[in-house]
Design an enzyme around this catalytic site. Structure first.
Site, mmCIF file in Angstrom:
data_model
loop_
_atom_site.group_PDB
_atom_site.id
_atom_site.type_symbol
_atom_site.label_atom_id
_atom_site.label_comp_id
_atom_site.label_asym_id
_atom_site.label_seq_id
_atom_site.Cartn_x
_atom_site.Cartn_y
_atom_site.Cartn_z
ATOM 1 C CE1 TYR A 184 3.103 2.530 5.154
ATOM 2 C CE2 TYR A 184 5.945 2.407 4.977
ATOM 3 C CZ TYR A 184 4.614 2.311 5.561
ATOM 4 O OH TYR A 184 4.252 1.363 5.679
ATOM 5 C CG ASP A 185 9.076 7.127 8.393
ATOM 6 O OD1 ASP A 185 9.142 6.598 7.510
ATOM 7 O OD2 ASP A 185 10.154 7.209 8.066
#
Ligand code: UDP
Length: 319
Positions: free
Chosen positions: A145-146
Site C-alpha cells: 500500500y505504502d
C-alpha cells in the site's frame, strides 16, 4: 460539472459522491466493488445525473463524453484488506493511477489523487508535515500500500510537470464514520463491532501507539476546498488530535455502554507507532480544520452501525 469518482462506492468515495450530487454535479462512479459496496450509492440510482460503472481501473478505462474532474479514490485502504489483496492494491495505485491520469489528460479534465499518511510509514518526526519524506519498509507487508501510494504521488507529479495536467494530491490520515465496513478490520469499526456485541475489544500490542481520527464529512469538506485552489503539492488532511489506541478502546466501550473487557493481541508487523498530521498547510491554503468532535463523531458512527444491524436483522428475518 461531470466528475468521475473511482472507488466512488467505497467508504470515503461514497460520501464524496453524496456531496458532489448534492452540489448539482453529474457523477460517474466507477468501482469494481472488491472492497466497495453498491448500497453506499444505491440511493442515487434513479437520479439522471448519476451513473455507475462496474469496472476495475487497473484495466484500460473508456468513458463516453466529457469530464471536468477525475478523482481517483479506488484502492483497498484497510491494512486487513490490502494484506489480503496485495497485488490488486499495487496495481490499482500504479496501473490504476496511470490509467486515470491518461484519461484525465485525454479529456482535458483536472485530476485529484487520494494519497495517504501511510507514505510517511513509521514516522521518525512528529507531527508529520508534507515536507517529510517518510520511513517506509518497501518489502514489509504494508509496503504494498505504502509504496504503491508513493508511486501514485510520483506519477501524478510527473503528469503535472511533463503534461501540465492540473493535479491535486491529498494525504488522508485515519478517517471514520458511517459506511466504514464492519468487517474491514480497522480499529474504529473493529472496536464498535466488538462493543456492540459485548465481545472483547482487541487492542494490538500495548495500545500505546497513536492515531488521530477525522470524521469523514470533515475530510470531504477539505477535498472540496482543495479542488478550488491552484496547488499541486501534497496536502495533509487529518485531525490534529492524537489518541492512543487504548484510549480509543475505552472511549468506544463507554459510548456503547458495553461490558466488554479490553484484551491485548499481537502488534501487526510495521504498525506505525505514532501518527499525527501537521495541518498547518491545509489551514493556510484552504482555511480547513476538522470541526467534528471525536465523541460526537463516534456517537453518530455507533448509531449508524446500530441501525445497519437492525436493518440486517429485519432482512434476515424476512428471508
Ligand atoms: N488496532 C487495534 N485493534 C484492532 C484494529 C487495529 O489495536 O482491532 C490498531 C492497529 O494496530 C493500529 C491502529 O489500531 O495501531 C490503527 O489501525 P487501523 O487498521 O485502523 O489503521 P492504520 O492506521 O494502522 O492504517
Amino acid at each position: 460539472m461531470r466528475i468521475l469518482i473511482t472507488g466512488g462506492a467505497g467508504f470515503i468515495g461514497s460520501h464524496l459522491t453524496d456531496r458532489m450530487m448534492a452540489e448539482g454535479h453529474r457523477v460517474v462512479v466507477m468501482d469494481n466493488l472488491v472492497t466497495g459496496n453498491y448500497q453506499n450509492v444505491a440511493h442515487h440510482k434513479d437520479n439522471p445525473r448519476f451513473e455507475f460503472i462496474h469496472h476495475n481501473v487497473s484495466n484500460h478505462i473508456h468513458i463516453v463524453g466529457e469530464l471536468d474532474w477525475v478523482i481517483h479514490f479506488a484502492s483497498p485502504a484497510s491494512p486487513v484488506d490490502y494484506l489480503l489483496l496485495p497485488i490488486e492494491t499495487l496495481k490499482v495505485n500504479s496501473l490504476g493511477t496511470h490509467n486515470t491520469l491518461g484519461l484525465a489528460l485525454s479529456k482535458g479534465a483536472r485530476y485529484f489523487l487520494a494519497s495517504t499518511s501511510e507514505v510517511y510509514g513509521d514516522p521518525e518526526i512528529h507531527p508529520q508535515p508534507e515536507t517529510y519524506w517518510g520511513n517506509v519498509n518497501p518489502i514489509g507487508p504494508r509496503g504494498v500500500y505504502d509504496e504503491a501510494k508513493r508511486f501514485a504521488e510520483a506519477i501524478t507529479m510527473a503528469y503535472h510537470h511533463k503534461h501540465a495536467l492540473d493535479t491535486r494530491i491529498i494525504r488522508i490520515f485515519n478517517c471514520y464514520g458511517p459506511r466504514l465496513r464492519l468487517d474491514d478490520g480497522r480499529v474504529v469499526s473493529n472496536f464498535i463491532g466488538q462493543a456492540l456485541a459485548n465481545a472483547p475489544l482487541t487492542v494490538y500490542g500495548e495500545g500505546q501507539q497513536t492515531r488521530s481520527f477525522q470524521y469523514v464529512t470533515d475530510l470531504v469538506e477539505g477535498i472540496v476546498r482543495l479542488m478550488d485552489v491552484d496547488h499541486h503539492l501534497p496536502v495533509n488532511l487529518g485531525n490534529p488530535q492524537e489518541k492512543t489506541v487504548l484510549e480509543l478502546a475505552t472511549i468506544i466501550k463507554d459510548l456503547v455502554g458495553a461490558s466488554s473487557e479490553i484484551i491485548k493481541k499481537p502488534l501487526p508487523v510495521d504498525d506505525p507507532r505514532r501518527r499525527l498530521p501537521d495541518t498547518t498547510k491545509a489551514k493556510a491554503l484552504i482555511n480547513w480544520a476538522p470541526s467534528k468532535n471525536l465523541i460526537e463523531g463516534l456517537q453518530e458512527t455507533i448509531e449508524w452501525y446500530r441501525q445497519a444491524q437492525a436493518r440486517e436483522a429485519v432482512t434476515a428475518k424476512s428471508k
